[in-house]
Design a protein around this motif. Structure first.
Motif, PDB file in Angstrom:
ATOM      1  N   MET A 192       0.932  -1.215   0.052  1.00 27.86           N
ATOM      2  CA  MET A 192      -0.122   0.094  -0.102  1.00 27.86           C
ATOM      3  C   MET A 192       0.863   1.172   0.073  1.00 27.86           C
ATOM      4  O   MET A 192       0.773   2.150  -0.619  1.00 27.86           O
ATOM      5  N   TYR A 230     -10.000   5.987   3.791  1.00 25.49           N
ATOM      6  CA  TYR A 230      -8.910   6.527   4.523  1.00 25.49           C
ATOM      7  C   TYR A 230      -8.277   5.285   5.258  1.00 25.49           C
ATOM      8  O   TYR A 230      -8.692   4.877   6.195  1.00 25.49           O
ATOM      9  N   THR A 247      -2.826   9.130   7.920  1.00 28.00           N
ATOM     10  CA  THR A 247      -3.606   8.562   6.840  1.00 28.00           C
ATOM     11  C   THR A 247      -3.286   8.819   5.551  1.00 28.00           C
ATOM     12  O   THR A 247      -2.387   9.978   5.353  1.00 28.00           O
ATOM     13  N   TYR A 248      -3.498   7.820   4.764  1.00 32.84           N
ATOM     14  CA  TYR A 248      -3.557   8.131   3.192  1.00 32.84           C
ATOM     15  C   TYR A 248      -4.930   7.967   2.701  1.00 32.84           C
ATOM     16  O   TYR A 248      -5.869   7.331   3.410  1.00 32.84           O
ATOM     17  N   THR A 249      -5.229   8.487   1.523  1.00 33.20           N
ATOM     18  CA  THR A 249      -6.494   8.620   0.935  1.00 33.20           C
ATOM     19  C   THR A 249      -6.602   8.032  -0.414  1.00 33.20           C
ATOM     20  O   THR A 249      -5.562   8.271  -1.007  1.00 33.20           O
ATOM     21  N   SER A 250      -7.585   7.362  -0.832  1.00 30.07           N
ATOM     22  CA  SER A 250      -7.846   7.026  -2.220  1.00 30.07           C
ATOM     23  C   SER A 250      -9.230   6.761  -2.420  1.00 30.07           C
ATOM     24  O   SER A 250     -10.239   6.807  -1.498  1.00 30.07           O
ATOM     25  N   GLY A 255      -5.838   1.491  -3.447  1.00 29.58           N
ATOM     26  CA  GLY A 255      -4.959   2.460  -3.933  1.00 29.58           C
ATOM     27  C   GLY A 255      -5.286   2.608  -5.323  1.00 29.58           C
ATOM     28  O   GLY A 255      -6.169   2.146  -5.949  1.00 29.58           O
ATOM     29  N   TRP A 257      -2.560   5.272  -3.461  1.00 27.46           N
ATOM     30  CA  TRP A 257      -2.573   6.294  -2.213  1.00 27.46           C
ATOM     31  C   TRP A 257      -2.166   7.591  -2.100  1.00 27.46           C
ATOM     32  O   TRP A 257      -1.114   7.778  -2.899  1.00 27.46           O
ATOM     33  N   TYR A 259      -0.850  10.778   0.238  1.00 26.05           N
ATOM     34  CA  TYR A 259      -0.538  10.997   1.593  1.00 26.05           C
ATOM     35  C   TYR A 259      -1.360  12.191   1.776  1.00 26.05           C
ATOM     36  O   TYR A 259      -1.463  13.281   1.048  1.00 26.05           O
TER      37      TYR A 259
END
Length: 595
Positions: A192, A230, A247-250, A255, A257, A259
């Motif tokens: 990830m 998240y 957290t990373y988001t997508s 993913g 992802w 940052y």
């Protein structure tokens, strides 16, 4: 957040006592761990919490507890001994609630089963599957998280605990009893993301991010909000004050992802309960979000820890945050939905009860060796007062003047303890007494009254008084704990002093260093201030991060720069500062930018 006034019945042994507030670390009967390499010494500990709301109740799972806790109000937690448990006790378990079933899976490098329950309040568990296929060596899944995507009815697992490997993710196949959708176990683990401490200052290891050791990423958790995934993680390591969640988001559950530039989402490097990494994000019965985490004690043994929870939410731009301002002081438990769209407002959950006895004069009835009474009031969990464990031992604090007392917290230490099994002999009882002259004493709280308080172990006993009490002197009178010694590393008294809150700090300056992961801040000292909160964020109206410290703390004394080392490279920041004393909190200073 919307102010709330609530009356929650704390049910203990079938009897009720009003309780409307909580205080970190969470007040639990933490279970005993045992380290063979630590000369046979045992200690209470709890870490890596997951709180899940399931069937109108809450369940708290944590590392090496031999079971889990059940609650209907998040104030009183009842330990549940399960009908079956894995081959070894669970570390950092994964939990998910879907419809009428709670799913449970442990950290492992071997083949282990997913368990399930449709009646977890009873402790009845059964196998959902017998095991997941084994992954390649060292891949895990350790520190796993289970995630059911309600929108697609698909299942996923995320995991990772390493300073070498990334976080991993994989889809699970419900038609095959939640084994991997990709039947080739060697290729199912999809990377990830990795930590990047050279860009993300808060991911650096050590106290205040000052160590060059390669940091650890761990504690995966997934939250889906407004169509965005998240994927959360803990870093840089559990044994330092800067342990935090990011957290990373997508737009996809696996993913790619992005940052989050506002990381970390939960950060509490100052105060008594420092650190709040490796936990989860969940919603309560009102739909309010919370973020849980782990705070480090590391006194008896390196992995001695406690657990915390902080109000959280998504603001109007869908930024995920946790409100850790005064995060280990008393807060309200909600009875309605908060307004989180504009971020945390502090006093909406914070009770405004200040710490009254920081480094105040304190005497004890007796002392073991050099473990003196002053260590119980210095807000350092790694120093403590100790004496022989016998009824009648006392700690007496002089607040300096008559003040309004509202609550107290007593944090115990397992000094040279040898308890391994938690049983009926392990419980905590004490009395709190108050006096205006140090001669005539009156009861403030009596935890020997089992008709009101029950009989249970409370390593972080938090007691809110039924009504405000005036006192200059507050006394802890010991009745019972298990073990050969009585040891306390935090006798904390909350309320409000006389006088006025401090004035707003002036002259705030903020400058990024050449290494822009760091910033230097300074301001004019505030007369009478006992401490300060440095607050910052990625916009003037997003000051969601807080670093709290005392005015006598060498980390950040006014008049010389306070070095903040938790910033992300290339991200503009905004800063403000507020002062506090025993009466209250100042206004927030002017907001300044440092790009």
């Amino acid at each position: 957040m919307k102010p709330c006034v609530c009356l929650i019945l704390l049910l203990v042994s079938g009897l009720a006592v009003a309780q409307t507030t909580y205080c970190n670390p969470i007040d639990l009967d933490y279970r005993y761990n045992f380290e063979q390499t630590n000369e046979g010494i045992s200690y209470r500990s709890g870490a890596d919490p997951v709180i899940i709301r399931h069937q109108n109740a809450y369940y708290l799972f944590a590392t090496i507890q031999g079971g889990y806790w059940h609650s209907t109000d998040m104030l009183n937690w009842r330990f549940v001994t399960p009908s079956m448990w894995p081959m070894e006790d669970m570390c950092a378990p994964a939990v998910e609630s879907v419809n009428d079933t709670l799913y449970l899976f442990q950290s492992t490098f071997e083949q282990r089963p997913i368990l399930m329950s449709t009646a977890p309040e009873t402790g009845k568990l059964q196998f959902y599957n017998r095991w997941l296929p084994r992954l390649p060596k060292d891949i895990g899944p350790w520190d796993p998280a289970l995630f059911h995507d309600k929108d697609t009815n698909k299942w996923y697992m995320y995991w990772g605990s390493s300073n070498v490997y990334p976080l991993f993710g994989a889809e699970l196949d419900k038609s095959r009893n939640l084994t991997y959708a990709d039947r080739n176990a060697a290729t199912v683990a999809k990377p990830m993301f990795w930590l990047d401490p050279w860009v993300h200052g808060w991911e650096r290891f050590g106290p205040n991010h000052a160590d060059l050791v390669k940091p650890f990423t761990e504690g995966a958790w997934m939250t889906k909000h407004n169509g965005t995934y998240y994927l959360q993680y803990g870093a840089p390591g559990t044994e330092y004050n800067v342990y935090a969640n990011g957290t990373y988001t997508s737009k996809s559950p696996l993913g790619p992802w992005d940052y989050a530039p506002y990381n970390p989402i939960a950060y509490h490097p100052g105060g008594y309960a420092t650190g709040c990494g490796h936990g989860n994000t969940f919603q309560d019965e009102w739909g309010n979000y919370w973020n849980t985490g782990t705070t480090w004690i590391g006194l008896v043994w390196g992995m001695e820890r406690r657990m915390v929870m902080h109000p959280a939410g998504f603001d109007k731009t869908d930024q995920l945050y946790a409100d850790t301002r005064f995060g280990d002081w008393p807060h309200k438990m909600p009875t309605s939905k908060w307004d989180t769209q504009n971020g945390p407002k502090g006093d909406d959950t914070f009770m405004g009860w200040m710490l009254l006895n920081y480094k105040k004069p304190v005497t004890s009835s007796s002392t073991l060796d050099t473990l003196r009474a002053a260590f119980a009031v210095d807000e350092n969990p790694r120093t403590f007062w100790a004496t022989r464990n016998k009824p009648g031992e006392t700690l007496t604090v002089d607040l300096g003047s008559e003040q309004t007392v509202r609550a107290a917290q007593v944090n115990y230490v397992d000094h040279k303890n040898t308890i391994f099994k938690t049983d009926a002999s392990v419980y905590t009882q004490f009395k709190l007494l108050g006096s205006v002259d140090g001669k005539t004493w009156r009861p403030l709280a009596d935890l020997t009254d089992t008709t009101r308080w029950g009989k249970r172990d409370r390593a972080c006993a938090y007691v809110a008084l039924p009504k405000a009490e005036k006192a200059r002197y507050v006394r802890y009178e010991h009745v019972y704990t298990a073990g050969p010694y009585l040891a306390i590393n935090g006798f904390r008294i909350f309320g409000n002093g006389t006088g006025k809150a401090p004035v707003t700090p002036a002259g705030l300056l903020a400058k990024r260093q050449k290494d822009d992961r760091n910033a230097d801040l300074s301001w004019q000292p505030v007369p009478g201030a006992l401490g300060y909160n440095v607050r910052w964020g990625i916009a003037p109206d997003k000051l969601y991060q807080t670093y709290q410290f005392w005015a006598d703390d060498p980390v950040g004394r006014p008049g010389k720069p306070f070095e903040l080392r938790a910033l992300n490279r290339g991200v503009p920041y905004f800063f403000a500062v507020e002062a506090f004393n025993e009466t209250g909190v100042s206004g927030l200073s002017d907001v300044v930018a440092a790009k």
